[in-house]
Design an enzyme around this catalytic site. Structure first.
Site, short mmCIF file in Angstrom:
data_model
loop_
_atom_site.label_atom_id
_atom_site.label_comp_id
_atom_site.label_asym_id
_atom_site.label_seq_id
_atom_site.Cartn_x
_atom_site.Cartn_y
_atom_site.Cartn_z
N PRO A 150 -6.07 -1.22 5.08
CA PRO A 150 -6.47 0.00 5.79
C PRO A 150 -7.47 0.88 5.06
CG PRO A 150 -4.31 0.33 4.80
CD PRO A 150 -4.68 -1.12 4.58
N CYS A 151 -7.75 0.61 3.78
CA CYS A 151 -8.60 1.50 2.98
C CYS A 151 -9.86 0.77 2.53
CB CYS A 151 -7.84 2.00 1.75
SG CYS A 151 -6.21 2.68 2.09
N GLU A 177 -9.47 13.13 -5.98
CA GLU A 177 -10.60 12.60 -5.20
C GLU A 177 -11.92 13.30 -5.48
OE1 GLU A 177 -10.21 9.91 -3.99
OE2 GLU A 177 -8.08 9.72 -3.54
N HIS A 191 -11.43 6.17 -10.60
CA HIS A 191 -10.02 6.54 -10.47
C HIS A 191 -9.19 6.13 -11.70
CE1 HIS A 191 -9.11 8.63 -6.82
NE2 HIS A 191 -9.67 7.73 -6.04
N ASP A 205 0.01 11.11 5.71
CA ASP A 205 -0.91 10.19 6.37
C ASP A 205 -1.74 10.91 7.44
OD1 ASP A 205 -0.16 7.85 4.97
OD2 ASP A 205 1.64 7.68 6.20
N GLN A 235 0.87 -1.17 0.00
CA GLN A 235 0.00 0.00 0.00
C GLN A 235 0.91 1.22 0.00
OE1 GLN A 235 -3.03 0.77 -0.52
NE2 GLN A 235 -2.72 2.91 -0.02
N CYS A 236 1.11 1.82 -1.16
CA CYS A 236 2.15 2.84 -1.32
C CYS A 236 1.66 4.27 -1.17
CB CYS A 236 2.82 2.68 -2.69
SG CYS A 236 3.73 1.13 -2.85
N GLN A 237 0.38 4.52 -1.37
CA GLN A 237 -0.10 5.89 -1.25
C GLN A 237 -0.06 6.32 0.22
OE1 GLN A 237 -3.62 6.93 -3.64
NE2 GLN A 237 -4.35 8.19 -1.99
N HIS A 268 -16.26 4.10 -7.19
CA HIS A 268 -15.21 5.09 -6.89
C HIS A 268 -13.87 4.64 -7.47
CE1 HIS A 268 -13.43 8.38 -4.49
NE2 HIS A 268 -12.41 7.55 -4.37
N GLU A 269 -13.50 3.38 -7.22
CA GLU A 269 -12.19 2.91 -7.69
C GLU A 269 -12.16 2.80 -9.21
OE1 GLU A 269 -10.09 3.17 -5.49
OE2 GLU A 269 -11.48 3.19 -3.81
N TYR A 298 -12.21 14.74 -0.85
CA TYR A 298 -13.28 14.01 -1.50
C TYR A 298 -14.56 14.85 -1.57
CZ TYR A 298 -10.49 9.77 -0.48
OH TYR A 298 -9.51 8.82 -0.40
N MET A 347 -8.32 0.69 -3.23
CA MET A 347 -7.14 1.39 -3.73
C MET A 347 -7.06 1.17 -5.23
SD MET A 347 -4.69 3.42 -3.58
CE MET A 347 -5.08 3.84 -1.89
N GLU A 348 -6.91 2.27 -5.96
CA GLU A 348 -7.03 2.29 -7.40
C GLU A 348 -5.74 1.95 -8.14
OE1 GLU A 348 -6.16 6.52 -5.98
OE2 GLU A 348 -7.36 4.82 -5.30
N ARG A 388 -9.71 -1.33 8.60
CA ARG A 388 -10.03 -0.19 7.73
C ARG A 388 -10.03 1.09 8.57
NH1 ARG A 388 -15.52 0.18 4.02
NH2 ARG A 388 -15.06 2.19 2.98
#
Length: 571
Positions: A226-227, A278, A259, A335, A114-116, A255-256, A343, A230-231, A523
Site C-alpha cells: 500500500p505504500c 516525515e 528514515h 490510517d 505492514q505495521c505502521q 526518502h527511506e 511530510y 516503508m523504512e 499503492r
C-alpha cells in the site's frame, strides 16, 4: 513461529517471549498492559509460571488491552521472561496473505507485514507506540522453496528439525528499533534501478552521521503493497510502481534511506508528532538530491511538494484540524488521518527555518546535531523546538518572530509560502498555461516537441499543474493524447495524473484504464484518487463500486478500508 504459508488465509499459532527489565520497581506485584487486536490468547506465563491475564473492553480501532498480572514480588533490575501463546486472526491488518496468482511469479504464496501506524498489535501483543523501542531475536520457519526476511540482521539458517521440507531462518536486531515478514521476478530490473543506492547511503552519512543498522537491504514487494516505501530497520520495503526508470524511484529510495536517521534512530514519541519523522526525512531526502544532482533540483522538488500539500489540504478541508502540523488524534484512526501534511508542511517549516538561520549548510548542521542528541530515543515537538532555540542561541530573536502557532496548531496551508527557484518549473508552468488558455482553433499549435524537451520530473510537474486547474475540455484532452501519446507512458507518476485528467474531462475511454491502474497495484497514493475520480464521474459511480468489490480481496486491508469509505460503502 509461522507454521506454514498457504494460498488461503490461515490462522496461525505463535509464541512470543518478552524480557522485562524492571529498572524502576521495588518489591511489588505488578501488572503489564500490552496492546492487542483480534488476538486469541491461550496462555501466559512468567518465568515458567502460568499467570493470570485479562482482555479489556474492545475499542473500535485500537483493539483490546491485554493485562498480565505477575504473581510474585519483583526487585529493581530483575529480569522476567513473559511467554504468551496466542493466535492471530485471518483479518489481521498487519498481515497481507497473497495467493500465488496475486504475486508477480504466480508460483508461490506470499506474506508481508505492514505495521505502521498501530497495526503491530494485530500480529504481536506489544506496546504498540513509537515511543517504545525493542531489540529482538526471532526464528521463522518456512517451506524450503521460500525465503524469510525481517527488519533485522540475518543470523543464520538451518533445516527445520521437525519437518525436512522446511527451513528455519534466524534474525537478530541488536539496535533498539520499532518492530517484518522476496519477489524474484523483479530482481534484474531492480538491480539496475537501485544502482545508486550505495551512493545515496554514503551521501546521507555525510549529512546526518554514521549509519548504525549494520546492513541496508531493499525488498521489492508485490503490487498490492500500500505504500511507496516503508523504512523497516535494515530492510526497506519498496513498491514495484517505482520501477519506471525515472527520478520517482530515486526520491522513494532517498526518502527511506533518510528514515534510517529520522524515524528509526530518532522517532516521534506519538503519532501526533509524526511531522518530526516525515518532515525531517523529506528535508534530508532533498538534501541528498542537492548533493547528488543540484540545488535547482531540490528547489524543484520543493515546488512539487507544495502542490502535494495543497491537494491534501483541499481533500481534508482547510479548517480540518488533521491539516495541523501537530495533530490531535484522540479517537481518530491514524490510517484515516494519513496525508502529505506532515511530510510537506513539515518540510516547508524546516526550509523556512533554513532561510532564516543562514542557509542549507547551517541548518543541516542543526539537523545532524538534533539526530545525535536524540539518537535511539523518541522526541516531541516541544523538545525539538527547545533544542532548536538552544542550538541557535545567538538567533533567538529571529526564532521568536516565527509564527509558531500558525505553523504548528493552525489548520490549512502554512502562514509562510517558501520562495523557491522556479528555473526548472517555468517550462512546465508555461506549457500548462498554454493548454488552459487554448481555444479550439489553437489546438493545432501543440506538437510532440512540447514535451520532448521536458525531463521526467518536469513531465510529472506539467500534469500535476493541470490537475490544479479546472477540468480541460474533452477536445483538449483528446488532442493532448494525440500529440503527446501519454497513454503509453510507463512512468506511474505521470500515468496516474494523466488518467485523472482524462476522467475529469469525462473521456469515457479513460475510465477502464483508470480502474485498471487502480486495481493492478494497491499503492494508496494511486489507488484511492483513481477510484475517487471515477466515482465522481456520476455515469460511472456504480462501475467504480462494482470494480472495487471485485478486487477488494486483493487489496491491502487498510487500502480496502479507506477506498470503501471514499466510495461511501460499508456505512
Amino acid at each position: 513461529h509461522i507454521d506454514r504459508l498457504l494460498p488461503e488465509l490461515v490462522v496461525q499459532v505463535h509464541i512470543i517471549k518478552i524480557n522485562l527489565s524492571l529498572h524502576n520497581c521495588y518489591a511489588v506485584c505488578i501488572s503489564e498492559t500490552l496492546d492487542s487486536k483480534d488476538l486469541k490468547i491461550f496462555k501466559v506465563s512468567a518465568n515458567g509460571q502460568v499467570v493470570q491475564f485479562a482482555l479489556g473492553t474492545k475499542h473500535k480501532f485500537k483493539g483490546s488491552p491485554l493485562e498480565i498480572t505477575l504473581p510474585f514480588e519483583l526487585s529493581r533490575g530483575q529480569h522476567v521472561i513473559v511467554e504468551i501463546e496466542y493466535e492471530t486472526s485471518p483479518s489481521a491488518t498487519a498481515l497481507q496473505w497473497l495467493t500465488p496468482k496475486q504475486t508477480a511469479g504466480k508460483k508461490h504464496p506470499y506474506l508481508f507485514s505492514q505495521c505502521q501506524a498501530i497495526h503491530c498489535r494485530t500480529m504481536v501483543p506489544c506496546q504498540d507506540t513509537p515511543s517504545v523501542k525493542h531489540t529482538y531475536y526471532a526464528q521463522v520457519s518456512v517451506p524450503r522453496e521460500l525465503v524469510a526476511l525481517m527488519s533485522a540482521l540475518h543470523d543464520g539458517q538451518e533445516p527445520d528439525p521437525s519437518d525436512s521440507n522446511r527451513v528455519i531462518y534466524r534474525f537478530r536486531q541488536p539496535v533498539r528499533s520499532i518492530i517484518v515478514l522476496r519477489i524474484k521476478e523483479y530482481v534484474d530490473e531492480a538491480a539496475f534501478e537501485f544502482s545508486e543506492t550505495e551512493t545515496m547511503l554514503k551521501t546521507a552519512e555525510s549529512l546526518a552521521g554514521p549509519y548504525v543498522w549494520g546492513q541496508y537491504d531493499l525488498l521489492v514487494l508485490p503490487p498490492s503493497f500500500p505504500c511507496g516505501g516503508m523504512e523497516n530497520p535494515c530492510l526497506t520495503f519498496v513498491t514495484p510502481t517505482v520501477l519506471a526508470g525515472d527520478r520517482s524511484l530515486a526520491g522513494v529510495i532517498a526518502h527511506e534511506i533518510s528514515h534510517s536517521w529520522t524515524g528509526n534512530l530518532v522517532t516521534n514519541r506519538t503519532w501526533e508528532h509524526s511531522w518530526l519523522n516525515e518532515g525531517h526525512t523529506v528535508y534530508i531526502e532533498r538534501m541528498i538530491a542537492r548533493c547528488m544532482e543540484s540545488e535547482q533540483l531540490r528547489q524543484f522538488e520543493g515546488i512539487g511538494g507544495w502542490k502535494e500539500l495543497q491537494e491534501s489540504v483541499k481533500e481534508f478541508g482547510p479548517n480540518n484540524v488533521l491539516t495541523n502540523l501537530v495533530t490531535n488524534l484522540h479517537e481518530v484512526d491514524t490510517d484515516e488521518a494519513f496525508s502529505f501534511v506532515p511530510y510537506e508542511k513539515g518540510f516547508a517549516l524546516l526550509y523556512h527555518l533554513e532561510e532564516l538561520m543562514g542557509g542549507p549548510e547551517v541548518f543541516m548542521g542543526f539537523v545532524k546535531s538534533y539526530i545525535q542528541l536524540f539518537a535511539y530515543g523518541s522526541v516531541t515537538t516541544e523538545e525539538w523546538k527547545n533544542y532548536l532555540f538552544t542550538y541557535f542561541k545567538d538567533k533567538v530573536d529571529i526564532l521568536n518572530k516565527v509564527d509558531w502557532n500558525g505553523w504548528m496548531h493552525t489548520p490549512g496551508m502554512p502562514p509562510v509560502k517558501p520562495q523557491y527557484d522556479t528555473t526548472m518549473a517555468d517550462a512546465c508552468t508555461a506549457l500548462c498555461q498554454r493548454w488552459v488558455k487554448a481555444k479550439e482553433e489553437d489546438l493545432a499549435s501543440f506538437t510532440e516537441a512540447d514535451v520532448k524537451k521536458l525531463n521526467s520530473p518536469q513531465l510529472i510537474e506539467f500534469v500535476a499543474l493541470l490537475l490544479q486547474e479546472e477540468p480541460l475540455p474533452l477536445s483538449h484532452v483528446k488532442k493532448m493524447q494525440e500529440v503527446y501519446q501519454l497513454n503509453s507512458v510507463k512512468n506511474t507518476e505521470v500515468r496516474f495524473r494523466w488518467l485523472r485528467i482524462c476522467v475529469r474531462a469525462h473521456w469515457e475511454e479513460a475510465v477502464p484504464l483508470a480502474l485498471k491502474m487502480a486495481t493492478e497495484q494497491g499503492r494508496m497514493k494511486f489507488t484511492r484518487p483513481l477510484f475517487r475520480e471515477v466515482y465522481n464521474f456520476s455515469k460511472y459511480s456504480d462501475e467504480a463500486v462494482k470494480t472495487f468489490k471485485e478486487h477488494r480481496a486483493a487489496l491491502h486491508p487498510v487500502t480496502a478500508m479507506l477506498v470503501a469509505k471514499d466510495l461511501k460503502i460499508d456505512g
